[in-house]
Design an enzyme around this catalytic site. Structure first.
Site, PDB file in Angstrom:
ATOM      1  N   LYS A  60      11.244  32.846 -87.122  1.00  0.00           N
ATOM      2  CA  LYS A  60      12.054  32.656 -88.325  1.00  0.00           C
ATOM      3  C   LYS A  60      12.422  34.019 -88.898  1.00  0.00           C
ATOM      4  CE  LYS A  60       9.681  28.282 -89.241  1.00  0.00           C
ATOM      5  NZ  LYS A  60       8.759  27.522 -90.119  1.00  0.00           N
ATOM      6  N   LYS A 116      13.342  31.433 -96.390  1.00  0.00           N
ATOM      7  CA  LYS A 116      12.231  30.934 -97.212  1.00  0.00           C
ATOM      8  C   LYS A 116      11.088  31.944 -97.231  1.00  0.00           C
ATOM      9  CE  LYS A 116       9.660  29.836 -93.470  1.00  0.00           C
ATOM     10  NZ  LYS A 116       8.273  30.181 -93.135  1.00  0.00           N
TER      11      LYS A 116
END
Length: 339
Positions: A105, A191
């Site tokens: 990510k 995030k």
């Protein structure tokens, strides 16, 4: 039964290998360290998952060419900064089409490429069956305890996404599918930035009010950028948006929250990285997201404040004060603009 090679034996690569081995796939896990391969073949990986007994059919190797030869599906579980190097090494001995799955990510600073784009740049198109993103709220420590976990397999090609869904799905690991690759990758990467910011506010001693504000407004700026880049707005209300944001901002397992918490308590970035001893993806992603906000002309105040703390030596107190002193806004106008 599928033949799968997993590249990267950190906590997440090992946890996914645990799932694949339990699903009785023919699995080979690659690590660049021979001593780690030896330990995994004795059914532990204590540096990353200290209390976990690994399945006997989970085999490891430090021979990259062996891993390349083994699988028909490749799961790339290395940090974002290592994606290009590993792909360059893989392609040296690649001689057939492979279905690639990436589970990291992040965004690459300067090039501003998503991971799926990096893979397609490094691996010749003739050897790529497709690229699937596997992402969602999923701590490795809980997966290997077989706690219920849900993630998303994203690919424009629904057949490829369905194949990965079938590959991983079992009684504790549920996989949904999605065609919005951009949204899933942006939500998963950004995030981590918001989790760093939440960790800072916790480290400063602020309470739940501040945490809720950072998470809510953080999701808004993630969605603003994602939609501008071509993502579907609804993706950010799903597992790889609000779901991943919640788990990363609120869990003691979160490296990004822990790193932010130490920054909020006054430690320098160098001290934090030394103490963590593992990759904190959000730090590198903050730079990339800041650059993306400029490239797409998208206001991202939380990202900008965190960038100032990490790279411009602005104190955490000053960054929070600047955030709170911004000009007045209408919340509903901000949300409507995403639709």
């Amino acid at each position: 039964m599928e033949k799968v090679s997993v590249f990267g034996a950190g906590s997440w690569g090992t946890a996914l290998s645990y799932v694949l081995a339990q699903n009785n796939h023919n699995l080979l896990l690659w690590t660049h360290r021979q001593e780690q391969a030896d330990e995994i073949n004795q059914h532990t990986n204590k540096r990353y998952l200290k209390d976990t007994q690994l399945p006997e059919n989970l085999k490891a190797t430090s021979d990259l060419s062996e891993a390349v030869e083994h699988g028909d599906i490749y799961v790339l579980a290395v940090p974002t900064k290592a994606i290009r190097e590993v792909c360059q090494d893989i392609k040296k001995s690649l001689n057939r089409k492979i279905l690639f799955v990436h589970v990291s990510k992040g965004i690459e600073p300067d090039s501003l490429k998503r991971i799926s784009e990096m893979i397609r740049e490094e691996i010749p198109e003739q050897w790529i069956e497709d690229v699937v993103v596997l992402s969602g709220p999923s701590h490795a420590e809980e997966v290997v305890q077989e706690h219920p976990t849900t993630v998303t397999a994203a690919c424009a090609n629904t057949e490829a996404a369905n194949r990965i869904q079938d590959l991983f799905m079992n009684h504790y690991f549920r996989v949904y599918t999605n065609t919005d690759v951009i949204g899933v990758e942006i939500g998963g990467a950004l995030k981590n930035i918001i989790a760093l910011a939440v960790g800072i506010t916790d480290g400063l001693g602020y309470g739940d009010n501040a945490k809720a504000a950072i998470m809510t407004r953080g999701l808004a700026e993630i969605a603003r950028l994602g939609v501008k880049m071509g993502a579907t707005p609804l993706t950010f209300s799903g597992l790889t948006g609000v779901g991943d944001l919640i788990v990363t901002c609120t869990s003691v397992h979160s490296r990004n929250w822990r790193a932010g918490n130490m920054l909020g308590k006054g430690k320098s970035l160098d001290e934090v990285l030394e103490e963590m001893g593992m990759v904190v993806e959000g730090i590198r992603t903050t730079k990339a997201a800041y650059q993306l906000s400029k490239a797409y002309d998208v206001p991202m105040p939380i990202t900008s404040a965190l960038y100032a703390v990490l790279f411009d030596n602005v104190s955490t107190d000053d960054a929070v004060e600047k955030l709170m002193g911004r000009m007045k806004k209408n919340e509903m106008e901000d949300l409507i603009n995403l639709l």
